[in-house]
Design a protein around this motif. Structure first.
Motif, PDB file in Angstrom:
ATOM      1  N   VAL A 145       3.491 -17.858 -12.319  1.00  0.00           N
ATOM      2  CA  VAL A 145       2.714 -17.541 -10.995  1.00  0.00           C
ATOM      3  C   VAL A 145       3.808 -17.071 -10.089  1.00  0.00           C
ATOM      4  CG1 VAL A 145       1.338 -18.249  -9.065  1.00  0.00           C
ATOM      5  CG2 VAL A 145       0.728 -18.959 -11.220  1.00  0.00           C
ATOM      6  N   ILE A 146       5.069 -17.585 -10.086  1.00  0.00           N
ATOM      7  CA  ILE A 146       5.891 -17.189  -9.042  1.00  0.00           C
ATOM      8  C   ILE A 146       6.557 -16.031  -9.624  1.00  0.00           C
ATOM      9  CG2 ILE A 146       8.433 -17.977  -8.231  1.00  0.00           C
ATOM     10  CD1 ILE A 146       7.342 -20.940  -8.575  1.00  0.00           C
ATOM     11  N   ALA A 147       6.767 -15.645 -10.745  1.00  0.00           N
ATOM     12  CA  ALA A 147       7.407 -14.697 -11.550  1.00  0.00           C
ATOM     13  C   ALA A 147       6.294 -13.653 -11.172  1.00  0.00           C
ATOM     14  CB  ALA A 147       7.552 -14.634 -12.956  1.00  0.00           C
ATOM     15  N   ALA A 148       5.082 -13.613 -11.324  1.00  0.00           N
ATOM     16  CA  ALA A 148       4.257 -12.537 -10.934  1.00  0.00           C
ATOM     17  C   ALA A 148       4.094 -12.207  -9.569  1.00  0.00           C
ATOM     18  CB  ALA A 148       2.772 -13.188 -11.401  1.00  0.00           C
ATOM     19  N   VAL A 149       4.409 -13.163  -8.610  1.00  0.00           N
ATOM     20  CA  VAL A 149       4.290 -12.837  -7.322  1.00  0.00           C
ATOM     21  C   VAL A 149       5.453 -11.921  -7.026  1.00  0.00           C
ATOM     22  CG1 VAL A 149       4.424 -13.878  -4.820  1.00  0.00           C
ATOM     23  CG2 VAL A 149       2.911 -14.729  -6.467  1.00  0.00           C
ATOM     24  N   ILE A 150       6.566 -12.502  -7.613  1.00  0.00           N
ATOM     25  CA  ILE A 150       7.826 -11.707  -7.195  1.00  0.00           C
ATOM     26  C   ILE A 150       7.811 -10.141  -7.528  1.00  0.00           C
ATOM     27  CG2 ILE A 150      10.473 -11.596  -7.675  1.00  0.00           C
ATOM     28  CD1 ILE A 150      10.349 -14.529  -7.384  1.00  0.00           C
ATOM     29  N   SER A 151       7.495 -10.197  -9.089  1.00  0.00           N
ATOM     30  CA  SER A 151       7.218  -8.803  -9.455  1.00  0.00           C
ATOM     31  C   SER A 151       6.316  -7.975  -8.771  1.00  0.00           C
ATOM     32  CB  SER A 151       6.796  -9.033 -10.986  1.00  0.00           C
ATOM     33  OG  SER A 151       7.724 -10.024 -11.879  1.00  0.00           O
ATOM     34  N   GLY A 152       5.129  -8.616  -8.442  1.00  0.00           N
ATOM     35  CA  GLY A 152       4.101  -8.064  -7.670  1.00  0.00           C
ATOM     36  C   GLY A 152       4.640  -7.321  -6.359  1.00  0.00           C
ATOM     37  N   SER A 153       5.621  -7.995  -5.669  1.00  0.00           N
ATOM     38  CA  SER A 153       6.151  -7.511  -4.364  1.00  0.00           C
ATOM     39  C   SER A 153       6.919  -6.255  -4.729  1.00  0.00           C
ATOM     40  CB  SER A 153       7.054  -8.766  -3.923  1.00  0.00           C
ATOM     41  OG  SER A 153       8.301  -9.006  -4.477  1.00  0.00           O
ATOM     42  N   TRP A 154       7.645  -6.119  -5.766  1.00  0.00           N
ATOM     43  CA  TRP A 154       8.366  -5.117  -5.943  1.00  0.00           C
ATOM     44  C   TRP A 154       7.449  -3.917  -6.335  1.00  0.00           C
ATOM     45  CZ3 TRP A 154      13.709  -4.414  -5.224  1.00  0.00           C
ATOM     46  CH2 TRP A 154      14.472  -5.462  -5.118  1.00  0.00           C
ATOM     47  N   LEU A 155       6.413  -4.164  -7.093  1.00  0.00           N
ATOM     48  CA  LEU A 155       5.560  -3.174  -7.656  1.00  0.00           C
ATOM     49  C   LEU A 155       4.673  -2.522  -6.524  1.00  0.00           C
ATOM     50  CD1 LEU A 155       4.428  -4.445 -10.882  1.00  0.00           C
ATOM     51  CD2 LEU A 155       5.531  -2.585 -10.631  1.00  0.00           C
ATOM     52  N   LEU A 156       4.583  -3.422  -5.507  1.00  0.00           N
ATOM     53  CA  LEU A 156       3.771  -3.188  -4.183  1.00  0.00           C
ATOM     54  C   LEU A 156       4.691  -2.339  -3.419  1.00  0.00           C
ATOM     55  CD1 LEU A 156       1.231  -3.420  -2.738  1.00  0.00           C
ATOM     56  CD2 LEU A 156       2.038  -5.533  -1.623  1.00  0.00           C
ATOM     57  N   ALA A 157       5.873  -2.359  -3.252  1.00  0.00           N
ATOM     58  CA  ALA A 157       6.834  -1.773  -2.729  1.00  0.00           C
ATOM     59  C   ALA A 157       7.029  -0.401  -3.054  1.00  0.00           C
ATOM     60  CB  ALA A 157       8.161  -2.697  -2.263  1.00  0.00           C
ATOM     61  N   VAL A 158       6.676  -0.026  -4.161  1.00  0.00           N
ATOM     62  CA  VAL A 158       6.927   1.220  -4.571  1.00  0.00           C
ATOM     63  C   VAL A 158       5.924   2.097  -4.111  1.00  0.00           C
ATOM     64  CG1 VAL A 158       6.669   2.752  -6.732  1.00  0.00           C
ATOM     65  CG2 VAL A 158       7.838   0.337  -7.045  1.00  0.00           C
ATOM     66  N   VAL A 159       4.653   1.720  -3.592  1.00  0.00           N
ATOM     67  CA  VAL A 159       3.562   2.593  -2.968  1.00  0.00           C
ATOM     68  C   VAL A 159       4.097   3.297  -1.723  1.00  0.00           C
ATOM     69  CG1 VAL A 159       1.397   3.002  -2.232  1.00  0.00           C
ATOM     70  CG2 VAL A 159       1.871   1.464  -4.284  1.00  0.00           C
ATOM     71  N   PRO A 160       4.657   2.470  -0.615  1.00  0.00           N
ATOM     72  CA  PRO A 160       5.323   3.045   0.524  1.00  0.00           C
ATOM     73  C   PRO A 160       6.362   3.591   0.132  1.00  0.00           C
ATOM     74  CG  PRO A 160       5.377   0.714   0.692  1.00  0.00           C
ATOM     75  CD  PRO A 160       4.580   0.858  -0.489  1.00  0.00           C
ATOM     76  N   THR A 161       7.245   3.217  -0.628  1.00  0.00           N
ATOM     77  CA  THR A 161       8.534   3.839  -0.909  1.00  0.00           C
ATOM     78  C   THR A 161       8.243   5.485  -1.397  1.00  0.00           C
ATOM     79  OG1 THR A 161       9.590   1.791  -1.540  1.00  0.00           O
ATOM     80  CG2 THR A 161      10.527   3.981  -2.222  1.00  0.00           C
ATOM     81  N   VAL A 162       7.293   5.700  -2.398  1.00  0.00           N
ATOM     82  CA  VAL A 162       7.040   6.712  -2.923  1.00  0.00           C
ATOM     83  C   VAL A 162       6.571   7.842  -1.694  1.00  0.00           C
ATOM     84  CG1 VAL A 162       5.426   8.203  -4.321  1.00  0.00           C
ATOM     85  CG2 VAL A 162       6.557   6.315  -4.904  1.00  0.00           C
ATOM     86  N   TYR A 163       5.749   7.371  -0.788  1.00  0.00           N
ATOM     87  CA  TYR A 163       5.103   7.943   0.500  1.00  0.00           C
ATOM     88  C   TYR A 163       6.139   8.341   1.240  1.00  0.00           C
ATOM     89  CZ  TYR A 163       2.899   8.701   4.877  1.00  0.00           C
ATOM     90  OH  TYR A 163       2.553   9.356   6.171  1.00  0.00           O
ATOM     91  N   ASN A 164       7.012   7.410   1.326  1.00  0.00           N
ATOM     92  CA  ASN A 164       8.276   7.817   2.304  1.00  0.00           C
ATOM     93  C   ASN A 164       9.206   8.937   1.723  1.00  0.00           C
ATOM     94  OD1 ASN A 164       7.661   5.610   3.902  1.00  0.00           O
ATOM     95  ND2 ASN A 164       8.878   4.280   2.980  1.00  0.00           N
ATOM     96  N   LEU A 165       9.530   8.861   0.340  1.00  0.00           N
ATOM     97  CA  LEU A 165      10.237  10.001  -0.103  1.00  0.00           C
ATOM     98  C   LEU A 165       9.434  11.223  -0.092  1.00  0.00           C
ATOM     99  CD1 LEU A 165      11.437   7.823  -3.257  1.00  0.00           C
ATOM    100  CD2 LEU A 165      12.775   8.536  -1.405  1.00  0.00           C
TER     101      LEU A 165
END
Length: 341
Positions: A145-165
């Motif tokens: 669960v901890i690994a999934a939460v951390i991985s999810g934080s990075w995947l979720l951050a991709v969305v606004p990052t792409v929008y910014n770029l």
């Protein structure tokens, strides 16, 4: 004269002058470069020290500390992007060669920046669950669960990052100062893409911690009421266990609040000076110092707060860190006096 290169490759001549026509001192870029190198080294060393301590110390292998390690790792990546890109641009300018890193690479800091914001909310939510439902928290927070939460934080951050770029203008490169200036027509979009996530995460943090404060007060009042009615009853014992659990988690919560409010204070102060200058100060020198020196370096100062607070203020991490340092010093002494072949 400063060479300012836009992304079409054309070079724009831009004078950095004040109302009296004097140029900024020539040593300013060097001071900025030295500051970036010093604070970047400090952030990487202190953050790496905290992460390494968490990794090798069994008692720190808890969800909270693992989420803190993720926060610091994302901060280290953000620091490298915030520092390496401008430093490369500045050194290339001084050497008279073309920089292989520019504002597009500098924009990649959006990814670890958003992971930072998400990690702060995750840490706060983890503490809320640990206090309100300690048995459920212990059962839920497995390694997967901890690994999934951390991985999810990075995947979720991709969305606004792409929008910014895609939506935020890449701006203009000021090579001498290693600065990337956002164009006026995309300033609002930049604020929404960069400042809004930080404000949102901070509001969520305050709400979660306010909930914990109210919860602690309610438990305290319940204990007082039960003891006045029935003395040391079984219900009072249960409530005291809840109170003990709240007190045990109070220091990590306070640490988190110090981190958040420290970062917010720095960024709010920067925004205030920046906006006041835009509205009421006409001196080009003020604007150039804010754009090329203060604003780029403020981001690094804000990143330094995270490892500083978690490494020095949080005793559960500080003690193992000091023990780790002492072991390293002893090993260095042993190696230095060992006979050479």
């Amino acid at each position: 004269m400063n060479s300012v290169m836009d992304f079409s490759g054309s070079v724009i001549n831009q004078e950095i002058v004040d109302d009296e026509g004097s140029v900024l001192p020539g040593y300013v870029p060097y001071l900025s470069l030295v500051f970036k190198m010093i604070i970047t080294t400090a952030i990487l060393l202190l953050s790496g020290w905290v992460v390494y301590t968490i990794k090798i110390t069994g008692s720190l292998h808890k969800p909270h500390n693992i989420f803190v390690a993720n926060l610091l790792i994302s901060g280290m990546i953000a620091t490298l992007l915030l520092s390496a890109v401008p430093c490369t641009m500045m050194i290339s300018f001084q050497l008279g060669v073309e920089s292989f890193l520019g504002c597009f690479a500098w924009q990649l800091r959006f990814l670890p920046f958003h992971v930072n914001n998400i990690s702060l909310v995750i840490i706060a939510a983890d503490k809320v669950l640990a206090i309100t439902s300690p048995f459920k928290h212990k059962r839920m927070m497995s390694a997967r669960v901890i690994a999934a939460v951390i991985s999810g934080s990075w995947l979720l951050a991709v969305v606004p990052t792409v929008y910014n770029l895609v939506n935020v203008s890449k701006g203009v490169e000021v090579l001498e100062y290693g600065a990337c200036i956002v164009e006026e027509n995309s300033l609002l979009t930049f604020a929404l893409a960069f400042v809004l996530p930080m404000i949102t995460s901070s509001i969520l943090m305050v709400i979660l911690n306010a909930h914990l404060t109210i919860r602690a007060y309610q438990v305290h009042k319940q204990i007082e009421r039960e003891m006045s009615l029935s003395g040391q009853s079984e219900n009072v014992i249960t409530l005291k266990k809840k109170q003990h659990n709240i007190r045990r988690n109070r220091k990590p919560i306070i640490t988190l609040l110090v981190v958040v409010f420290g970062s917010i204070s720095i960024n709010v102060a920067l925004a205030a000076f920046y906006l006041v200058g835009r509205l009421w100060i006409t001196s080009p020198t003020y604007h150039d110092v804010m754009e090329y020196v203060i604003a780029p370096n403020t981001g690094l100062v804000a990143r330094f707060i995270h490892p500083l607070v978690y490494g020095l203020y949080f005793k559960q991490v500080r003690k193992p860190m000091i023990a780790c340092l002492k072991r390293f010093v002893r090993m260095s002494k042993v190696n230095s006096v060992a006979p050479q072949p």
